[in-house]
Design an enzyme around this catalytic site. Structure first.
Site, PDB file in Angstrom:
ATOM      1  N   CYS A  59      17.198 -26.247   5.047  1.00  0.00           N
ATOM      2  CA  CYS A  59      18.003 -25.549   5.480  1.00  0.00           C
ATOM      3  C   CYS A  59      17.449 -24.571   6.645  1.00  0.00           C
ATOM      4  O   CYS A  59      16.501 -23.571   6.199  1.00  0.00           O
ATOM      5  CB  CYS A  59      19.181 -24.762   4.921  1.00  0.00           C
ATOM      6  SG  CYS A  59      20.392 -23.499   5.701  1.00  0.00           S
ATOM      7  N   ARG A  95      21.904 -35.448   8.711  1.00  0.00           N
ATOM      8  CA  ARG A  95      22.448 -34.158   8.924  1.00  0.00           C
ATOM      9  C   ARG A  95      21.158 -33.099   8.165  1.00  0.00           C
ATOM     10  O   ARG A  95      20.381 -32.636   8.791  1.00  0.00           O
ATOM     11  CB  ARG A  95      23.675 -33.946   8.332  1.00  0.00           C
ATOM     12  CG  ARG A  95      24.457 -32.546   8.907  1.00  0.00           C
ATOM     13  CD  ARG A  95      24.113 -31.352   8.182  1.00  0.00           C
ATOM     14  NE  ARG A  95      24.302 -31.546   6.803  1.00  0.00           N
ATOM     15  CZ  ARG A  95      24.097 -30.680   5.953  1.00  0.00           C
ATOM     16  NH1 ARG A  95      23.433 -29.623   6.111  1.00  0.00           N
ATOM     17  NH2 ARG A  95      24.357 -30.562   4.409  1.00  0.00           N
ATOM     18  N   ASP A  96      21.641 -33.043   6.692  1.00  0.00           N
ATOM     19  CA  ASP A  96      20.615 -32.174   6.114  1.00  0.00           C
ATOM     20  C   ASP A  96      19.104 -32.510   6.318  1.00  0.00           C
ATOM     21  O   ASP A  96      18.339 -31.629   6.394  1.00  0.00           O
ATOM     22  CB  ASP A  96      21.084 -32.095   4.562  1.00  0.00           C
ATOM     23  CG  ASP A  96      20.650 -30.884   3.830  1.00  0.00           C
ATOM     24  OD1 ASP A  96      19.473 -30.322   4.340  1.00  0.00           O
ATOM     25  OD2 ASP A  96      21.277 -30.433   2.808  1.00  0.00           O
ATOM     26  N   HIS A 106      24.482 -31.122  -5.256  1.00  0.00           N
ATOM     27  CA  HIS A 106      23.777 -31.277  -3.654  1.00  0.00           C
ATOM     28  C   HIS A 106      22.483 -30.580  -4.091  1.00  0.00           C
ATOM     29  O   HIS A 106      22.402 -29.043  -3.873  1.00  0.00           O
ATOM     30  CB  HIS A 106      24.527 -30.495  -2.598  1.00  0.00           C
ATOM     31  CG  HIS A 106      23.923 -30.365  -1.266  1.00  0.00           C
ATOM     32  ND1 HIS A 106      24.204 -31.416  -0.144  1.00  0.00           N
ATOM     33  CD2 HIS A 106      22.959 -29.500  -0.658  1.00  0.00           C
ATOM     34  CE1 HIS A 106      23.534 -31.032   0.798  1.00  0.00           C
ATOM     35  NE2 HIS A 106      22.890 -29.948   0.424  1.00  0.00           N
ATOM     36  N   ASN A 156      16.576 -32.481   0.218  1.00  0.00           N
ATOM     37  CA  ASN A 156      17.441 -32.744  -1.108  1.00  0.00           C
ATOM     38  C   ASN A 156      16.649 -33.955  -1.855  1.00  0.00           C
ATOM     39  O   ASN A 156      15.537 -34.513  -1.638  1.00  0.00           O
ATOM     40  CB  ASN A 156      18.841 -33.630  -0.459  1.00  0.00           C
ATOM     41  CG  ASN A 156      19.819 -32.775  -0.075  1.00  0.00           C
ATOM     42  OD1 ASN A 156      19.767 -32.285   0.775  1.00  0.00           O
ATOM     43  ND2 ASN A 156      20.558 -32.665  -1.073  1.00  0.00           N
ATOM     44  N   HIS A 180      18.812 -29.534  -3.644  1.00  0.00           N
ATOM     45  CA  HIS A 180      17.249 -29.558  -3.055  1.00  0.00           C
ATOM     46  C   HIS A 180      16.353 -29.520  -3.953  1.00  0.00           C
ATOM     47  O   HIS A 180      16.407 -29.137  -5.090  1.00  0.00           O
ATOM     48  CB  HIS A 180      17.294 -28.291  -1.954  1.00  0.00           C
ATOM     49  CG  HIS A 180      18.334 -28.562  -0.749  1.00  0.00           C
ATOM     50  ND1 HIS A 180      17.765 -28.973   0.443  1.00  0.00           N
ATOM     51  CD2 HIS A 180      19.469 -28.227  -0.603  1.00  0.00           C
ATOM     52  CE1 HIS A 180      18.637 -29.103   1.400  1.00  0.00           C
ATOM     53  NE2 HIS A 180      19.842 -28.845   0.617  1.00  0.00           N
TER      54      HIS A 180
END
Ligand code: HMG
Ligand code: MG
Length: 305
Positions: free
Chosen positions: A245, A15-16, A212, A254, A214
């Site tokens: 993002c 996803r990310d 989370h 990440n 990055h």
């Protein structure tokens, strides 16, 4: 120091990791990645987003991805939680169609980022989550929360930990079982991470929080180490360090899952992931995306043969 004996890793690569890719990645490539991550032992895999396809075209195929997950991967790996982001009721309806076990709602600690990312204020976003939570509850779906810009905002700069605490409390109060604190643009340092967690842990128990991070400024592992030392035991990461993002310019991926696992191995912390299999997943997706593997550990092990 209260370093946990075991860490739960939430793999956000599909996803990310992929949401920021400009070229549309085929459904079969996405499913192959998710399948390799599952086979490597990851138990929590964020596999897509039920957001507006106009806002994030890369995630438009999440319905197709989840069709395949529910017909093949979930029966093979009944214990794995395959989750997806859901910003609103429409997203939640899509999630329910796929018999999903967990979704994530995402808010921000910065007004400007909230507007840019989800086109509404923080207050409006929290109100929008109420029907999402209600539907989740009636369908027995767990809800995770995110707070973006927890350590800094691309538009507003420094963010007061008190704002992060306020949004985190709201998400927990509305029924999120855990809140993941997003350093969306990777600007945090061990000092600011510790200050944030000191504020949060004065009122919230460590088992309700996740990190989370990055890795834009190369601080992610240092910040995770501090978080572990402060008792946090759930860490998000993305295989091959994929990600970013679309509404936070310049934000890189990440922390790489391979790098996180190497550090946890060195500290004797259990995680249940097979690093060799994870390396295959990271190399396969890096080749498919035609980009260098963003994991230092993967590159070191590759060149060591
Ligand atoms: P909006 O334009 O204000 O929404 O977007 P709207 O309600 O006015 O709807 C506009 C159109 O979108 C309508 O279609 C809706 O039906 C449709 P039209 O009538 O024009 O044909 N629509 C949807 N379609 C499918 N699924 C949906 C959906 N919702 C509306 N769920 C909205 C508001 C929240 C939808 C939009 O801003 C959005 O989707 N934003 C998502 C942005 C995003 O995904 N960002 C990246 C994820 S967050 C992140 O990466 C941070 C994180 O990793 C943590 C960290 O690092 O900090 C989690
Ligand atoms: Mg993120």
């Amino acid at each position: 120091m209260t370093i946990p004996k075991r860490v739960r890793i939430v793999e956000v690569g599909p996803r990310d990791g992929l949401q920021n890719e400009k070229q549309i990645v085929g459904t079969s490539t996405k499913v192959q990645l998710i399948s390799q991550l599952a086979s490597a032992g990851l138990t929590n895999i964020e596999a897509g987003s039920f957001v507006s396809p106009k806002w994030v075209p890369q995630m438009a195929s999440s319905d197709e991805v989840f069709n395949i997950i529910s017909s093949t991967l979930q029966p093979t790996y009944p214990e794995i939680i395959f989750s997806a982001l859901t910003p609103n009721k429409i997203g939640m309806n899509r999630a329910v169609e796929h018999d999903i076990k967990e979704v994530a709602v995402f808010a921000a600690a910065s007004e400007s980022f909230s507007q840019k990312n989800i086109n509404c204020s923080i207050k409006e976003s929290l109100e929008r989550f109420n029907p999402v939570m209600a539907k989740a509850q009636s369908n027995n779906i767990r809800v995770r929360g995110y707070v973006s810009c927890a350590l800094g905002c691309p538009y507003e700069g420094n963010i007061d930990p008190a704002h992060v605490a306020e949004v985190t409390h709201r998400l927990l109060d509305m029924g999120c079982y855990e809140v993941s604190l997003g350093d969306t643009i990777g600007v945090g340092t061990p000092e600011t991470t510790a200050a944030l967690l000191s504020e949060l842990l004065s009122k919230i128990s460590a088992d309700k929080l996740a990190m989370h991070m990055h890795d834009t400024y190369g601080q992610a592992l240092a910040n995770i180490l501090i978080s572990l030392q402060m008792g946090i035991s759930v860490i998000d990461s993305a295989v091959a360090g994929l990600g970013g993002c679309p509404y936070a310019n310049g934000a890189s991926g990440n922390v790489a899952s391979e790098d996180l696992i190497y550090m946890l191995n060195g500290m004797g912390i259990e995680h249940g992931v097979d690093l060799d299999k994870l390396l295959i997943a990271g190399n396969t997706i890096s080749i498919a995306l035609n980009r260098a593997n963003g994991s230092k550990v993967a590159n070191a092990l590759l060149s060591a043969g």
